[in-house]
Design an enzyme around this catalytic site. Structure first.
Site, PDB file in Angstrom:
ATOM      1  CB  CYS A  13       3.159  -3.521  -7.039  1.00 25.59           C
ATOM      2  SG  CYS A  13       2.625  -5.078  -6.458  1.00 25.59           S
ATOM      3  CB  CYS A  56       6.062  -6.035  -7.567  1.00 24.47           C
ATOM      4  SG  CYS A  56       5.105  -6.469  -8.824  1.00 24.47           S
ATOM      5  N   GLY A  66       7.271 -19.182 -19.333  1.00 25.58           N
ATOM      6  CA  GLY A  66       7.775 -17.875 -19.990  1.00 25.58           C
ATOM      7  C   GLY A  66       7.229 -16.727 -19.013  1.00 25.58           C
ATOM      8  CG  HIS A 108       1.423 -10.511 -16.414  1.00 23.19           C
ATOM      9  ND1 HIS A 108       2.299 -10.850 -15.472  1.00 23.19           N
ATOM     10  CD2 HIS A 108       1.922 -10.784 -17.604  1.00 23.19           C
ATOM     11  CE1 HIS A 108       3.366 -11.515 -16.128  1.00 23.19           C
ATOM     12  NE2 HIS A 108       3.046 -11.458 -17.599  1.00 23.19           N
ATOM     13  CG  ASP A 128       3.498  -5.886 -23.077  1.00 19.89           C
ATOM     14  OD1 ASP A 128       3.323  -6.704 -22.543  1.00 19.89           O
ATOM     15  OD2 ASP A 128       4.559  -5.542 -23.588  1.00 19.89           O
ATOM     16  CG  HIS A 160       0.138 -11.427 -22.089  1.00 26.40           C
ATOM     17  ND1 HIS A 160       1.227 -10.602 -22.461  1.00 26.40           N
ATOM     18  CD2 HIS A 160       0.814 -12.339 -21.215  1.00 26.40           C
ATOM     19  CE1 HIS A 160       2.291 -10.871 -21.636  1.00 26.40           C
ATOM     20  NE2 HIS A 160       2.191 -11.683 -20.924  1.00 26.40           N
TER      21      HIS A 160
HETATM   22  P1  AMP Z   1       5.313 -12.303 -19.326  1.00 26.11           P
HETATM   23  O1  AMP Z   1       6.596 -12.537 -20.280  1.00 26.11           O
HETATM   24  O2  AMP Z   1       4.180 -13.146 -19.538  1.00 26.11           O
HETATM   25  O3  AMP Z   1       5.522 -12.154 -17.760  1.00 26.11           O
HETATM   26  O4  AMP Z   1       4.825 -10.688 -19.540  1.00 26.11           O
HETATM   27  C1  AMP Z   1       5.431  -9.574 -19.285  1.00 26.11           C
HETATM   28  C2  AMP Z   1       5.246  -8.363 -20.104  1.00 26.11           C
HETATM   29  O5  AMP Z   1       5.336  -7.162 -19.277  1.00 26.11           O
HETATM   30  C3  AMP Z   1       6.034  -8.479 -21.472  1.00 26.11           C
HETATM   31  O6  AMP Z   1       5.186  -8.655 -22.503  1.00 26.11           O
HETATM   32  C4  AMP Z   1       6.461  -6.912 -21.345  1.00 26.11           C
HETATM   33  O7  AMP Z   1       6.565  -6.295 -22.228  1.00 26.11           O
HETATM   34  C5  AMP Z   1       5.515  -6.115 -20.186  1.00 26.11           C
HETATM   35  N1  AMP Z   1       6.204  -5.080 -19.539  1.00 26.11           N
HETATM   36  C6  AMP Z   1       7.383  -5.280 -18.840  1.00 26.11           C
HETATM   37  N2  AMP Z   1       7.384  -3.992 -18.417  1.00 26.11           N
HETATM   38  C7  AMP Z   1       6.511  -3.235 -18.670  1.00 26.11           C
HETATM   39  C8  AMP Z   1       6.165  -1.690 -18.324  1.00 26.11           C
HETATM   40  N3  AMP Z   1       6.767  -0.940 -17.642  1.00 26.11           N
HETATM   41  N4  AMP Z   1       5.088  -1.382 -18.876  1.00 26.11           N
HETATM   42  C9  AMP Z   1       4.176  -2.106 -19.685  1.00 26.11           C
HETATM   43  N5  AMP Z   1       4.329  -3.407 -19.962  1.00 26.11           N
HETATM   44  C10 AMP Z   1       5.586  -3.939 -19.391  1.00 26.11           C
HETATM   45 ZN    ZN Z   2       3.363  -6.808  -7.784  1.00 20.17          ZN
END
Ligand code: AMP
Ligand code: ZN
Length: 113
Positions: free
Chosen positions: A6, A3, A92, A99, A29, A101
């Site tokens: 994680c 993950c 989405g 998480h 992000d 935002h």
């Molecule tokens: P969601 O679409 O609500 O699942 O949001 C996932 C978020 O994780 C998106 O805004 C991505 O830009 C962010 N994301 C994915 N990989 C990383 C990473 N390695 N570091 C920081 N943010 C990430």
């Molecule tokens: Zn996890």
């Protein structure tokens, strides 16, 4: 556990850390949608809102409180900001680790979605 969040929490994948304690981890992000875009995640793997149980309620409350403190730290508390959690495919949600935002530093659109 394969993950990405994680791995971010345990340091295997680097991140721009904003806050951490025993229960919660917050980082910027990688693809920011606003001048301030921070993700607040539980340290323990929880796939989504759909997996929450009653005993997780204090943890989610803590996530919201941490987000409000980080917003203050980022200097956007007075102007305002948005907290959002996506759940599942139609919500989405791209990353299957819960998480929150924290979005701010610009005017948010009126409508949701
Ligand atoms: P969601 O679409 O609500 O699942 O949001 C996932 C978020 O994780 C998106 O805004 C991505 O830009 C962010 N994301 C994915 N990989 C990383 C990473 N390695 N570091 C920081 N943010 C990430
Ligand atoms: Zn996890």
């Amino acid at each position: 556990m394969d993950c990405i969040f994680c791995k971010i929490v345990n340091g295997e994948i680097p991140s721009d850390i904003v806050y951490r304690d025993e229960e919660v981890f917050a980082f910027r992000d990688i693809n920011p949608q606003a001048p301030v875009h921070i993700l607040v995640v539980p340290v323990r793997h929880i796939a989504s809102l759909a997996e929450l149980t009653e005993t997780d309620a204090p943890l989610v409350g803590h996530m919201v409180h941490v987000a409000s403190q980080v917003a203050r730290q980022e200097g956007i508390a007075e102007r305002g900001y948005r907290l959002a959690i996506s759940c599942g495919r139609e919500g989405g949600q791209a990353v299957p680790h819960l998480h929150l935002h924290l979005l701010g530093g610009r005017q948010m659109a009126d409508a949701m979605g």
